[in-house]
Design a protein around this motif. Structure first.
Motif, PDB file in Angstrom:
ATOM      1  N   UNK A  19       0.815  -1.218   0.000  1.00  0.00           N
ATOM      2  CA  UNK A  19       0.000   0.000   0.000  1.00  0.00           C
ATOM      3  C   UNK A  19       0.845   1.264   0.000  1.00  0.00           C
ATOM      4  N   UNK A  20       1.912   1.286   0.783  1.00  0.00           N
ATOM      5  CA  UNK A  20       2.758   2.491   0.853  1.00  0.00           C
ATOM      6  C   UNK A  20       4.245   2.117   0.929  1.00  0.00           C
ATOM      7  N   UNK A  41       5.828  12.340   4.747  1.00  0.00           N
ATOM      8  CA  UNK A  41       5.290  13.606   4.264  1.00  0.00           C
ATOM      9  C   UNK A  41       3.770  13.596   4.371  1.00  0.00           C
ATOM     10  N   UNK A  42       3.192  14.769   4.538  1.00  0.00           N
ATOM     11  CA  UNK A  42       1.743  14.880   4.694  1.00  0.00           C
ATOM     12  C   UNK A  42       0.989  14.266   3.508  1.00  0.00           C
ATOM     13  N   UNK A  43       1.556  14.336   2.335  1.00  0.00           N
ATOM     14  CA  UNK A  43       0.892  13.775   1.153  1.00  0.00           C
ATOM     15  C   UNK A  43       0.734  12.256   1.228  1.00  0.00           C
ATOM     16  N   UNK A  44       1.441  11.606   2.136  1.00  0.00           N
ATOM     17  CA  UNK A  44       1.348  10.153   2.300  1.00  0.00           C
ATOM     18  C   UNK A  44       0.458   9.735   3.461  1.00  0.00           C
ATOM     19  N   UNK A  45      -0.018  10.694   4.249  1.00  0.00           N
ATOM     20  CA  UNK A  45      -0.771  10.368   5.451  1.00  0.00           C
ATOM     21  C   UNK A  45      -1.990   9.497   5.189  1.00  0.00           C
ATOM     22  N   UNK A  46      -2.744   9.791   4.154  1.00  0.00           N
ATOM     23  CA  UNK A  46      -3.947   8.992   3.881  1.00  0.00           C
ATOM     24  C   UNK A  46      -3.600   7.530   3.619  1.00  0.00           C
ATOM     25  N   UNK A  47      -2.562   7.294   2.831  1.00  0.00           N
ATOM     26  CA  UNK A  47      -2.205   5.911   2.535  1.00  0.00           C
ATOM     27  C   UNK A  47      -1.592   5.216   3.750  1.00  0.00           C
TER      28      UNK A  47
END
Length: 73
Positions: A19-20, A41-47
């Motif tokens: 997933x990440x 990084x914040x852009x990866x928080x959802x994943x």
């Protein structure tokens, strides 16, 4: 956000690494989780939050604001 893993709980399903892959990998020795980036990084928080939900052994935990909450307006 800070990510923590408990390798003693990990069953090696690999959902986190699939997933990440920027944050998680799997050990070549036993297949358990390897944390590559404890402060993604914040852009990866959802994943990363998705990885927590997908982990069958609940070996991944998060510390930080707005974790695992419904972000739908």
């Amino acid at each position: 956000m800070r990510v923590d893993v408990d390798r003693t709980k990990c069953c090696g399903s690999g959902m986190c690494a699939l997933t990440e892959p920027q944050v998680f990998d799997q050990s070549e020795q036993d297949g358990t989780v390897v944390l590559l980036c404890p402060h993604p990084l914040e852009e990866l928080w959802d994943s990363v939050e998705e990885c927590v939900r997908l982990c069958p052994s609940q070996a991944i935990s998060l510390d930080g604001p707005a974790l695992l909450t419904d972000r739908t307006p």
